[in-house]
Design a protein around this motif. Structure first.
Motif, PDB file in Angstrom:
ATOM      1  N   HIS A 154      -4.294 -19.456  16.945  1.00 20.69           N
ATOM      2  CA  HIS A 154      -3.859 -20.765  16.460  1.00 20.69           C
ATOM      3  C   HIS A 154      -2.771 -20.638  15.402  1.00 20.69           C
ATOM      4  O   HIS A 154      -1.853 -21.470  15.341  1.00 20.69           O
ATOM      5  CB  HIS A 154      -5.055 -21.545  15.926  1.00 20.69           C
ATOM      6  CG  HIS A 154      -5.908 -22.152  16.995  1.00 20.69           C
ATOM      7  ND1 HIS A 154      -5.820 -23.482  17.349  1.00 20.69           N
ATOM      8  CD2 HIS A 154      -6.834 -21.602  17.825  1.00 20.69           C
ATOM      9  CE1 HIS A 154      -6.661 -23.731  18.334  1.00 20.69           C
ATOM     10  NE2 HIS A 154      -7.298 -22.618  18.631  1.00 20.69           N
ATOM     11  N   LEU A 155      -2.840 -19.616  14.575  1.00 17.22           N
ATOM     12  CA  LEU A 155      -1.788 -19.385  13.595  1.00 17.22           C
ATOM     13  C   LEU A 155      -0.468 -19.082  14.285  1.00 17.22           C
ATOM     14  O   LEU A 155       0.596 -19.553  13.865  1.00 17.22           O
ATOM     15  CB  LEU A 155      -2.176 -18.215  12.674  1.00 17.22           C
ATOM     16  CG  LEU A 155      -3.240 -18.504  11.622  1.00 17.22           C
ATOM     17  CD1 LEU A 155      -3.784 -17.198  11.041  1.00 17.22           C
ATOM     18  CD2 LEU A 155      -2.686 -19.385  10.504  1.00 17.22           C
ATOM     19  N   ASN A 156      -0.517 -18.297  15.358  1.00 14.29           N
ATOM     20  CA  ASN A 156       0.696 -17.961  16.091  1.00 14.29           C
ATOM     21  C   ASN A 156       1.326 -19.197  16.706  1.00 14.29           C
ATOM     22  O   ASN A 156       2.536 -19.428  16.594  1.00 14.29           O
ATOM     23  CB  ASN A 156       0.395 -16.916  17.163  1.00 14.29           C
ATOM     24  CG  ASN A 156       1.634 -16.481  17.904  1.00 14.29           C
ATOM     25  OD1 ASN A 156       2.145 -17.189  18.772  1.00 14.29           O
ATOM     26  ND2 ASN A 156       2.124 -15.298  17.591  1.00 14.29           N
ATOM     27  N   ARG A 208       3.575 -16.944   9.796  1.00 14.55           N
ATOM     28  CA  ARG A 208       3.745 -15.495   9.635  1.00 14.55           C
ATOM     29  C   ARG A 208       2.453 -14.898   9.088  1.00 14.55           C
ATOM     30  O   ARG A 208       1.785 -15.482   8.238  1.00 14.55           O
ATOM     31  CB  ARG A 208       4.900 -15.168   8.691  1.00 14.55           C
ATOM     32  CG  ARG A 208       6.256 -15.634   9.185  1.00 14.55           C
ATOM     33  CD  ARG A 208       7.369 -15.164   8.263  1.00 14.55           C
ATOM     34  NE  ARG A 208       7.732 -13.790   8.551  1.00 14.55           N
ATOM     35  CZ  ARG A 208       8.087 -12.891   7.627  1.00 14.55           C
ATOM     36  NH1 ARG A 208       8.048 -13.221   6.350  1.00 14.55           N
ATOM     37  NH2 ARG A 208       8.436 -11.671   7.977  1.00 14.55           N
ATOM     38  N   VAL A 209       2.127 -13.708   9.568  1.00 16.60           N
ATOM     39  CA  VAL A 209       0.885 -13.030   9.191  1.00 16.60           C
ATOM     40  C   VAL A 209       1.212 -11.611   8.726  1.00 16.60           C
ATOM     41  O   VAL A 209       2.037 -10.926   9.336  1.00 16.60           O
ATOM     42  CB  VAL A 209      -0.097 -12.983  10.382  1.00 16.60           C
ATOM     43  CG1 VAL A 209      -1.312 -12.118  10.049  1.00 16.60           C
ATOM     44  CG2 VAL A 209      -0.543 -14.386  10.764  1.00 16.60           C
ATOM     45  N   ALA A 210       0.559 -11.176   7.648  1.00 17.58           N
ATOM     46  CA  ALA A 210       0.757  -9.833   7.115  1.00 17.58           C
ATOM     47  C   ALA A 210      -0.527  -9.034   7.199  1.00 17.58           C
ATOM     48  O   ALA A 210      -1.624  -9.558   6.984  1.00 17.58           O
ATOM     49  CB  ALA A 210       1.225  -9.900   5.662  1.00 17.58           C
ATOM     50  N   ASP A 211      -0.398  -7.757   7.510  1.00 19.70           N
ATOM     51  CA  ASP A 211      -1.489  -6.799   7.455  1.00 19.70           C
ATOM     52  C   ASP A 211      -1.456  -6.096   6.106  1.00 19.70           C
ATOM     53  O   ASP A 211      -0.383  -5.678   5.642  1.00 19.70           O
ATOM     54  CB  ASP A 211      -1.340  -5.753   8.565  1.00 19.70           C
ATOM     55  CG  ASP A 211      -2.355  -5.920   9.666  1.00 19.70           C
ATOM     56  OD1 ASP A 211      -3.311  -6.683   9.476  1.00 19.70           O
ATOM     57  OD2 ASP A 211      -2.200  -5.293  10.724  1.00 19.70           O
ATOM     58  N   VAL A 212      -2.600  -5.952   5.480  1.00 16.38           N
ATOM     59  CA  VAL A 212      -2.693  -5.278   4.185  1.00 16.38           C
ATOM     60  C   VAL A 212      -3.631  -4.081   4.327  1.00 16.38           C
ATOM     61  O   VAL A 212      -4.814  -4.263   4.644  1.00 16.38           O
ATOM     62  CB  VAL A 212      -3.221  -6.223   3.088  1.00 16.38           C
ATOM     63  CG1 VAL A 212      -3.304  -5.502   1.750  1.00 16.38           C
ATOM     64  CG2 VAL A 212      -2.327  -7.453   2.978  1.00 16.38           C
ATOM     65  N   PRO A 213      -3.143  -2.854   4.119  1.00 17.47           N
ATOM     66  CA  PRO A 213      -4.013  -1.674   4.262  1.00 17.47           C
ATOM     67  C   PRO A 213      -5.168  -1.717   3.291  1.00 17.47           C
ATOM     68  O   PRO A 213      -5.016  -2.095   2.133  1.00 17.47           O
ATOM     69  CB  PRO A 213      -3.075  -0.503   3.934  1.00 17.47           C
ATOM     70  CG  PRO A 213      -1.692  -1.042   4.083  1.00 17.47           C
ATOM     71  CD  PRO A 213      -1.765  -2.493   3.733  1.00 17.47           C
ATOM     72  N   MET A 214      -6.342  -1.350   3.784  1.00 22.76           N
ATOM     73  CA  MET A 214      -7.520  -1.290   2.918  1.00 22.76           C
ATOM     74  C   MET A 214      -8.511  -0.296   3.500  1.00 22.76           C
ATOM     75  O   MET A 214      -8.479   0.025   4.683  1.00 22.76           O
ATOM     76  CB  MET A 214      -8.176  -2.663   2.783  1.00 22.76           C
ATOM     77  CG  MET A 214      -8.686  -3.263   4.074  1.00 22.76           C
ATOM     78  SD  MET A 214      -9.641  -4.782   3.837  1.00 22.76           S
ATOM     79  CE  MET A 214     -11.194  -4.102   3.222  1.00 22.76           C
TER      80      MET A 214
END
Length: 362
Positions: A213-215, A220-226
């Motif tokens: 749904h965001l797409n 815009r979507v970000a990946d954050v390393p964890m």
């Protein structure tokens, strides 16, 4: 306040009496409001939430520095807002309840920390930074980007997560985003208000479904390393029904996204290649199976076998072309782990549509 933004955290709880209190207590001080959502837990989660909320809110009231924030429930100034579902509605429903309440209360960025204690509060700033900076509308943790980060993840979890990651890439269109099951997320109020949350599932497939749904909304979507963190908590997910449910959900999401993006809004050849590739691959594999069966019975099936092989090959090529076109069309909507540096200034106007808060023209 955090860098001029009002920050909220949604803490979801279902059978988390042993952990949820500690999660609420360790939410960083820069967070303005905590929405603790109990999804009708059969254990003492709600009692724990009420006790912790009362203690924190009492300390808040006695503090000389008061927060004057607009709220929807009569103007109280609670830091912890306990909310309980009268009946169990699912993980997604709990998150959506928190999202709606935070948006109504004027929070700028809303993060989610599950009540099981698996989300390190020390890295909350890292999760919310891309959204606070106006770089993206949604940010999420990724435990799969670095082998060192997934050391605590079992092989079973890793394989299952990797499979769902691959399926989610197809469904969501975020081809460079991984670990879709990661619930450590942050979202802007603009994105919450833009999305049709009623159309997103209430169940555990919520995180995967939300990405699709965001797409479609152009976010815009970000990946954050964890790092993957696991303790003594036990998951309430039954994995076989879960994987089956989410796989079917992702298939429907994939078809809905293609129809909406590439047929209804505007035509894109990717949808033709996806269709041709699916038909060619399915028909070719079925033909190869029939040719093999004929061979076992002594019947000549070489001609049919060659034709089926060609159809299979064309199907694979068509699907590869479709994926390439799809990835190119959605490239600007993804910010992979390696491309985001939380210390850099945003390279675009946060108020502009291109900042990821509103759908771009398609």
């Amino acid at each position: 306040m955090y860098k001029g933004k009002r920050i909220a955290v949604v803490v979801t709880a279902y059978d988390e009496a042993a952990f949820v209190g500690r999660v609420i207590e360790t939410v960083p001080d820069f967070v303005d409001r905590i929405y603790a959502i109990d999804d009708s837990s059969p254990d003492e989660s709600w009692d724990v939430i009420l006790r912790v909320a009362e203690r924190i809110n009492a300390a808040q009231a006695s503090d000389a520095t008061e927060r004057a924030l607009p709220v929807a429930d009569g103007g109280d100034d609670r830091r912890v807002v306990p909310i309980r579902h009268e009946e169990n509605r699912g993980y997604g429903a709990a998150v959506k309840t928190g999202y709606r309440r935070a948006a109504e209360d004027g929070m700028d960025v809303v993060a989610v920390m599950n009540g099981d204690g698996q989300m390190d509060p020390e890295i909350l700033d890292r999760i919310i930074d891309p959204v606070v900076a106006g770089e993206v509308a949604y940010a999420k943790g990724n435990r799969l980007s670095d082998p060192a980060d997934r050391d605590a993840m079992s092989t079973f979890r890793f394989v299952g997560n990797a499979m769902l990651t691959a399926l989610s890439k197809f469904a969501s269109g975020y081809w460079s985003i991984g670990d879709p099951q990661n619930g450590y997320t942050a979202i802007s109020r603009d994105a919450i208000e833009e999305l049709d949350l009623e159309s997103v599932t209430d169940q555990y497939g919520f995180l995967n479904h939300l990405l699709t749904h965001l797409n479609v909304a152009g976010c815009r979507v970000a990946d954050v390393p964890m790092e993957a963190v696991y303790g003594d908590e036990e998951s309430s997910i039954r994995y076989v029904p879960f994987v089956r449910f989410v796989s079917l959900l992702l298939l429907r999401s994939f078809c809905w996204r293609l129809k909406t993006q590439y047929a209804v809004r505007s035509f894109d050849p990717a949808i033709v290649y996806y269709g041709a590739g699916t038909v060619g691959l399915a028909g070719g594999l079925a033909g190869l199976a029939r040719a093999a069966l004929r061979a076992t019975t002594g019947t000549d099936g070489s001609t049919a076998g060659v034709s089926s092989f060609v159809a299979t090959l064309l199907g694979v090529v068509s699907l590869g072309t479709a994926i390439r076109l799809d990835a190119e069309a959605n490239e600007e909507l993804s910010v992979p782990c390696a491309d985001y540096d939380g210390d850099r200034e945003p390279d675009r106007d946060p108020d502009d549509r291109a900042a990821g808060q509103y759908p771009p023209e398609r």
